[in-house]
Design a protein around this motif. Structure first.
Motif, short mmCIF file in Angstrom:
data_model
loop_
_atom_site.label_atom_id
_atom_site.label_comp_id
_atom_site.label_asym_id
_atom_site.label_seq_id
_atom_site.Cartn_x
_atom_site.Cartn_y
_atom_site.Cartn_z
N SER A 88 -0.64 -0.14 3.56
CA SER A 88 -0.76 -0.91 2.32
C SER A 88 0.23 -0.39 1.30
O SER A 88 0.64 0.78 1.33
CB SER A 88 -2.18 -0.84 1.77
OG SER A 88 -2.46 0.45 1.26
N VAL A 128 -3.03 -9.70 7.78
CA VAL A 128 -2.47 -9.32 6.49
C VAL A 128 -3.40 -9.80 5.39
O VAL A 128 -4.06 -10.83 5.53
CB VAL A 128 -1.05 -9.91 6.31
CG1 VAL A 128 -1.09 -11.43 6.36
CG2 VAL A 128 -0.42 -9.44 5.00
N VAL A 156 -0.80 -5.19 -1.02
CA VAL A 156 -0.80 -5.90 0.26
C VAL A 156 -1.22 -4.92 1.36
O VAL A 156 -0.79 -3.76 1.36
CB VAL A 156 0.59 -6.48 0.58
CG1 VAL A 156 0.60 -7.12 1.97
CG2 VAL A 156 0.99 -7.51 -0.47
N LEU A 167 -1.72 -4.43 5.63
CA LEU A 167 -1.40 -4.91 6.97
C LEU A 167 -2.21 -4.14 7.99
O LEU A 167 -2.37 -2.91 7.87
CB LEU A 167 0.10 -4.73 7.27
CG LEU A 167 1.10 -5.32 6.27
CD1 LEU A 167 2.52 -4.96 6.70
CD2 LEU A 167 0.94 -6.82 6.18
#
Length: 756
Positions: free
Chosen positions: A242, A715, A748, A750
């Protein structure tokens, strides 16, 4: 010498621990005429992994599964000439859900029947419980980060973080159990990080009061962790990455796999951010944090009656202590708002804290038969917290180092006979601490610098007995007792009786419960002598040896299941003598104290939905609570304050609400959210700048969008405090002075899964 010899003998003879991570599933299978069906094959399978057990019904159509870990399961029944049937069941620690199967005759076209309503809430326990699963952790915004406590605060009523400390039900002291084994820690408000990385958790069971005698004495909450084991994987690894604002990043690499008898899981993780702790002002200054850790779990089923478990967890964290950079604020300047006395000057501070934690246990779980269970687990725990200032910090440069080592165990034996479930056990540990207190006075006072090393040690031994009796299928009565002996700075004895009842109303399946009990919480081993004691005497303060906290709790509540929905409400009151709290000196080194009296009372509500239309799920947690205390200080560093009437504690918040859920969207995507509302904590400076005795009410809104790209890659975009609303949460001195809530965070995340 005799005491030490006794403890060594205790460790080698009785160094075992009952794995309270287990429950029992019982049931009966009958045909449409309600005649028992013997020889039916019954399978219990975990919803989140490949863990399973098989058995067959006896001549009475009955079956039992012992030593079932906490979690959500499907249970199926198959017999020749009948259509297969399946139910869902939730297992909580120490409970015995009963499942009834009615098998229908097999037709020309065989189908699987859903037999009866799913068992979603315990009907034989007086303890209010919240169960958080791995999907909850993975999908709730921000919860899966290594330093997050959102898995608790987003789902558990009356749980929140203020002045960087987790509070639940008006207190600080909570118990963590890892794979059913207690993680002893007698310290108060010294550590900032969570006990375990959320990504290593399969299920977390949170118990709020009304504990049976086996659960010990940390009154305010028990966090019972079922870690990931490898049964949910088949030689599979997962990489989590992240990145977001404040230069934050969080990474974990984990491996796991299993055979029919053996499972393993291991992980390593690391994190850093420029936003670590709650800042004392809206700006984020000197607030970086970083950490790393590892986790491992091994399970070996030697045979159907013997299971061996090994669990270890390691963690290191560092936190910069934020400060107020504004010279004219109420903290730093002698102005009218603070009666011309600067409150907690922090403009000249550059403090930091290093923390370490290591835990390991080895367990042997033995099932003698369907009615008798033994579990054995020696454990070791190391915990440290080192607070350091720069030597030229003003007004005072503080040093507060503490390292605690625990070694011990617990023996417990459980037997179910007819309508009785009896459990007896013995628990104990030895603790040794290394402490260093120091101060350099840069305030012009002329006080000489000092250091005070201390090396206290102590031990605790407790016996517990607990009995559950079911005179009728709809009534469960419980009674227990926990005599405890503590030896450290003081020697104390306590006997903690506990009584509970649960009534399950037939047909509507509502469960009413009531509880009355006592608890004894052993004190920290803090001692003060030499220069620090002389400094206290010269500044009109002193040190009183800490005694244990003694609590009296009564509680009643109701659980209402309806078509997969579960509504739970409870009312509680806890009366406390020697309430454990903390007080800070210098630039933020915090010492545990106890105050004469506290009263905490409130009512709580939780609501959890099933998966609606196979798409959405909803949860709510609400608490209305009052937390009050009364002086004098009865232990630790004291200013000799006279007795006082009850006053609101600094973490008193009357109304706390969390409302959230997640929904599956088209094309393998999802959205999840959590809304938090707090009515405001106690205001130490009424009218400056906020009116009244409460700080402002506050609301934050978190949001997450995610998408799965096949089975291997996913994601998500996460936003915390989407609106960016900022308020002052707390104006008491702890780790940098005042505290504001965190600003907007966006990151974000992943996930990539691969086989090896």
């Amino acid at each position: 010498m005799k005491r030490a010899l006794f403890f060594v003998v205790f460790l080698f003879v009785a160094i075992t621990a009952f794995a309270t991570v287990f429950g029992t599933v019982r049931g009966i299978v009958h045909d449409p005429q309600h005649r028992p069906v013997s020889g039916t094959t019954v399978m219990l399978k975990a919803n989140s992994s490949d863990w399973s057990k098989n058995t067959s019904t006896d001549a009475n159509g009955e079956f039992v599964f012992n030593a079932v870990p906490i979690g959500e399961y499907s249970i199926s029944a198959e017999s020749p000439g009948f259509a297969p049937a399946v139910q869902n069941v939730v297992v909580n620690s120490g409970t015995e859900p009963v499942v009834h199967f009615q098998l229908n005759l097999a037709g020309a076209k065989e189908t699987v029947n859903v037999s009866g309503a799913p068992v979603v809430a315990p009907t034989d326990s007086a303890t209010p419980t919240t169960l958080i699963s791995r999907p909850d952790i993975e999908r709730t915004p921000g919860v899966s980060r290594s330093n997050s406590l959102g898995m608790i605060t987003d789902y558990v009523p009356g749980a929140y973080v203020t002045h960087d400390q987790l509070h639940i039900r008006g207190g600080h002291q909570t118990s963590w159990l890892l794979d059913g084994v207690p993680v002893p820690n007698t310290n108060i408000a010294s550590n900032l990080g969570p006990q375990i990385d959320p990504n290593d958790i399969d299920y977390m069971e949170v118990n709020r009061g009304s504990y049976s005698a086996e659960f010990g004495d940390r009154t305010y909450g028990v966090f019972n962790i079922v870690p990931r084991t490898g049964f949910e994987r088949n030689n599979e690894a997962e990489l989590l990455l992240s990145a977001g604002n404040f230069y934050q990043t969080n990474a974990q690499l984990s491996f796991g796999g299993h055979s029919e008898r053996f499972a393993y899981y291991a992980s390593v993780n690391g994190n850093r951010s420029n936003l670590g702790l709650q800042p004392p002002v809206p700006e984020v200054v000197h607030d970086a944090a970083n950490g790393y850790g590892g986790f491992g779990s091994l399970i070996f089923n030697a045979d159907p009656t013997n299971q061996l478990r090994f669990v270890t967890s390691l963690r290191k964290d560092y936190y910069q202590i934020p400060y107020d950079p504004n010279p004219n604020d109420i903290e730093n300047a002698p102005i009218a708002a603070n009666n011309f006395v600067a409150q907690y000057p922090s403009i000249g501070l550059r403090d930091g804290q290093h923390e370490g934690d290591a835990f390991l246990t080895f367990s042997w779980v033995h099932t003698f038969n369907t009615k008798t269970l033994l579990s054995v687990s020696p454990f070791y725990h190391y915990n440290s917290a080192d607070y350091d200032s720069m030597p030229n910090d003003t007004p005072i440069a503080s040093t507060d180092h503490r390292a605690s080592t625990y070694a011990g165990g617990q023996v417990s034996f459980n037997s179910s006979v007819a309508r009785n479930d009896l459990q007896v056990g013995l628990y104990g540990f030895h603790q040794s601490d290394n402490e260093l207190f120091g101060a350099i006075f840069n305030d012009g006072s002329g006080n000489p610098p000092f250091t005070d090393p201390e090396h206290p040690s102590g031990s605790l031994v407790a016996f517990f007995v607990d009995e559950k009796f079911k005179p009728f299928s709809w009534l469960t009565l419980s009674a227990g007792m926990r005599p405890t002996h503590f030896s450290g700075g003081v020697s104390e004895n306590a006997i903690s009786p506990r009584f509970g009842a649960a009534v399950n109303v037939p047909r509507i399946k509502w469960t009413f419960r009531a509880f009355y009990g006592h608890y004894y919480q052993a004190p920290p081993l803090i001692t003060v002598s030499g220069p620090l004691l002389q400094f206290c005497s010269a500044n009109n303060c002193g040190f009183i040896a800490l005694h244990g906290e003694r609590d009296e709790e009564h509680q009643f509540g109701v659980t209402i299941p309806y078509r997969g929905w579960t509504l739970d409400a409870d009312n509680f009151k806890t009366g406390v003598a020697n309430f454990f709290d903390h007080s800070c000196i210098g630039s933020g080194a915090c010492f545990p104290i106890s105050i004469a009296q506290a009263v905490i009372r409130g009512w709580e509500l939780t609501l959890r939905s099933p998966r609606i239309a196979h798409r959405g799920q909803f949860h709510l947690a609400y608490s209305n609570q009052i937390a009050e205390g009364a002086l004098p200080i009865t232990g630790g560093l004291t200013n000799f304050s006279p007795p006082s009437p009850l006053f609101a504690l600094d973490h008193d918040q009357r109304n706390t609400l969390n409302l959230g859920g997640d929904i599956a969207l088209p094309w393998g995507s999802y959205a999840s959210t959590n809304v938090y509302y707090g009515s405001g904590f106690s205001n130490a400076f009424s009218g400056h700048p906020y009116p009244g005795d409460k700080l402002p009410q506050h609301t934050t809104f978190d949001l997450s969008f995610g998408k799965d790209f096949g089975e291997r890659f996913s994601v998500s975009l996460n936003a915390l405090n989407v609106a960016g609303r900022r308020v002052e949460l707390d104006n008491s001195q702890t780790f940098g002075g005042f505290h504001w809530n965190a600003p907007r965070e966006i990151f974000v995340q992943l996930r990539y899964r691969f086989h090896y």
